[in-house]
Design a protein around this motif. Structure first.
Motif, mmCIF file in Angstrom:
data_model
loop_
_atom_site.group_PDB
_atom_site.id
_atom_site.type_symbol
_atom_site.label_atom_id
_atom_site.label_comp_id
_atom_site.label_asym_id
_atom_site.label_seq_id
_atom_site.Cartn_x
_atom_site.Cartn_y
_atom_site.Cartn_z
ATOM 1 N N ILE A 85 0.836 -1.199 0.000
ATOM 2 C CA ILE A 85 0.000 0.000 0.000
ATOM 3 C C ILE A 85 0.872 1.251 0.000
ATOM 4 O O ILE A 85 0.647 2.193 -0.764
ATOM 5 C CB ILE A 85 -0.942 -0.001 1.222
ATOM 6 C CG1 ILE A 85 -1.998 -1.088 1.082
ATOM 7 C CG2 ILE A 85 -1.628 1.368 1.382
ATOM 8 C CD1 ILE A 85 -2.840 -1.291 2.331
ATOM 9 N N TRP A 89 0.440 3.692 -3.259
ATOM 10 C CA TRP A 89 -0.608 4.708 -3.083
ATOM 11 C C TRP A 89 -0.323 6.018 -3.810
ATOM 12 O O TRP A 89 -1.262 6.643 -4.344
ATOM 13 C CB TRP A 89 -0.887 4.964 -1.599
ATOM 14 C CG TRP A 89 0.107 5.861 -0.900
ATOM 15 C CD1 TRP A 89 1.242 5.479 -0.273
ATOM 16 C CD2 TRP A 89 0.035 7.277 -0.761
ATOM 17 N NE1 TRP A 89 1.898 6.565 0.247
ATOM 18 C CE2 TRP A 89 1.188 7.692 -0.032
ATOM 19 C CE3 TRP A 89 -0.880 8.246 -1.168
ATOM 20 C CZ2 TRP A 89 1.440 9.020 0.291
ATOM 21 C CZ3 TRP A 89 -0.625 9.588 -0.849
ATOM 22 C CH2 TRP A 89 0.522 9.959 -0.125
ATOM 23 N N SER A 284 -6.099 9.566 -0.259
ATOM 24 C CA SER A 284 -5.625 8.291 0.267
ATOM 25 C C SER A 284 -5.857 8.187 1.765
ATOM 26 O O SER A 284 -6.270 7.148 2.276
ATOM 27 C CB SER A 284 -4.134 8.135 -0.032
ATOM 28 O OG SER A 284 -3.907 8.145 -1.411
#
Length: 318
Positions: A85, A89, A284
């Motif tokens: 992640i 991201w 995000s």
């Protein structure tokens, strides 16, 4: 709680001193321009990034604390997911936010060498590639891929910051029971960059200093929620280190390097461009913040045990 508060005060005091030494001594006295090409900026910023680490070290030595709470582990129940992640991201949120700006005409999708501080340089040049002469789309894909790979190397720089921000300050804010600890973590992180933004020459900035500084601090506060989530949820410092490095490379060299001002909005370009691109971190952070809250509810309102300390999830939202 009292020890944590003392640690925070020592950390902030040491941070001011180490930053002052860097900004007003090393930066001005050492001929960094003697380094070839882009290294003239990469080397000094890498050294600068270890000011928070040095401040955290001073605090730990002063209060006779160990380093076990930092957690350098690579193996764990959620560390692999957190690393993935953190790595991807910036690319995903950048495509959404910058892409929206390009489509709506607030900015233009084209290669530019006007960005600070690396001009038209890209990490693809390290393996003999050049985006010059390529179509804009192909050049962007090459640059984005190169930046994602280059972020693995850039971790050597962002480790210095993360040892201070998420490796020390964040957990002490929780232990000291400071309201909205992640917000304050992000605010200090953003404000720490202001002296360097203020001391940059006019040719190194794409807009006025107060616009650059304001959007940078706002973005740092939002990004702090994401990086703090990765740090606390995984129980390791590495996901935050990689997320930080990936953001620096992908946003600064890929998306900013292929975003040009719309001449029709001249005079208001800075607000339009930074207003859209400054939203990249909140996109995000808010998404993963909701996920964190959902996980807390799934655990019957109890957050998971993180790095030996059970932090209250509600601290992210109060």
């Amino acid at each position: 709680m009292e020890t944590a508060r003392q640690g925070l005060m020592v950390f902030i005091g040491a941070l001011v001193v180490t930053t002052f030494i860097w900004d007003y001594w090393l930066w001005r006295l050492i001929p960094w321009r003697a380094f070839p090409t882009v290294a003239s900026w990469l080397v000094p910023t890498a050294v600068m990034a270890y000011s928070p680490a040095m401040a955290a070290l001073v605090a730990r030595v002063t209060l006779q604390e160990g380093i076990k709470d930092v957690s350098f582990r690579f193996r764990g129940a959620w560390i692999a997911q957190a690393i993935l992640i953190g790595w991807l991201w910036p690319a995903l949120s950048g495509c959404i936010v910058y892409g929206t700006s390009w489509i709506l005409g607030f900015t233009r999708f084209e290669w530019t060498s006007a960005g600070y501080p690396y001009s038209g340089w890209g990490p693809e040049s390290l393996v003999g590639l050049s985006v010059v002469g390529m179509s804009t789309t192909v050049a962007f894909v090459v640059r984005l891929t190169a930046c994602l790979l280059f972020s693995l190397v850039l971790c050597a720089q962002t480790l210095g910051e993360e040892l201070g921000w998420r490796g020390y300050m964040l957990t002490r804010l929780f232990d000291a029971k400071i309201p909205a600890p992640v917000f304050w973590n992000g605010l200090v992180w953003g404000l720490w960059h202001i002296p360097f933004i203020a001391s940059a020459s006019n040719g190194q900035l794409r807009e006025s200093r107060w616009i650059s500084g304001s959007f940078f601090v706002a973005g740092a506060i939002a990004a702090a929620y994401l990086l703090s989530y990765l740090r606390l949820r995984s129980g390791s410092i590495w996901p935050a280190v990689l997320a930080h490095a990936s953001a620096n490379a992908v946003f600064g060299l890929a998306f900013d390097g292929f975003t040009a001002a719309n001449p029709l909005l001249e005079g208001r370009t800075s607000f339009a461009e930074r207003g859209f691109t400054g939203a990249r971190a909140p996109v995000s952070a808010s998404t993963l913040g909701r996920q964190l809250l959902a996980e807390s509810v799934a655990h019957g309102g109890q957050p998971p045990l993180i790095a030996g300390v059970q932090y209250r999830t509600t601290c992210f939202y109060t």
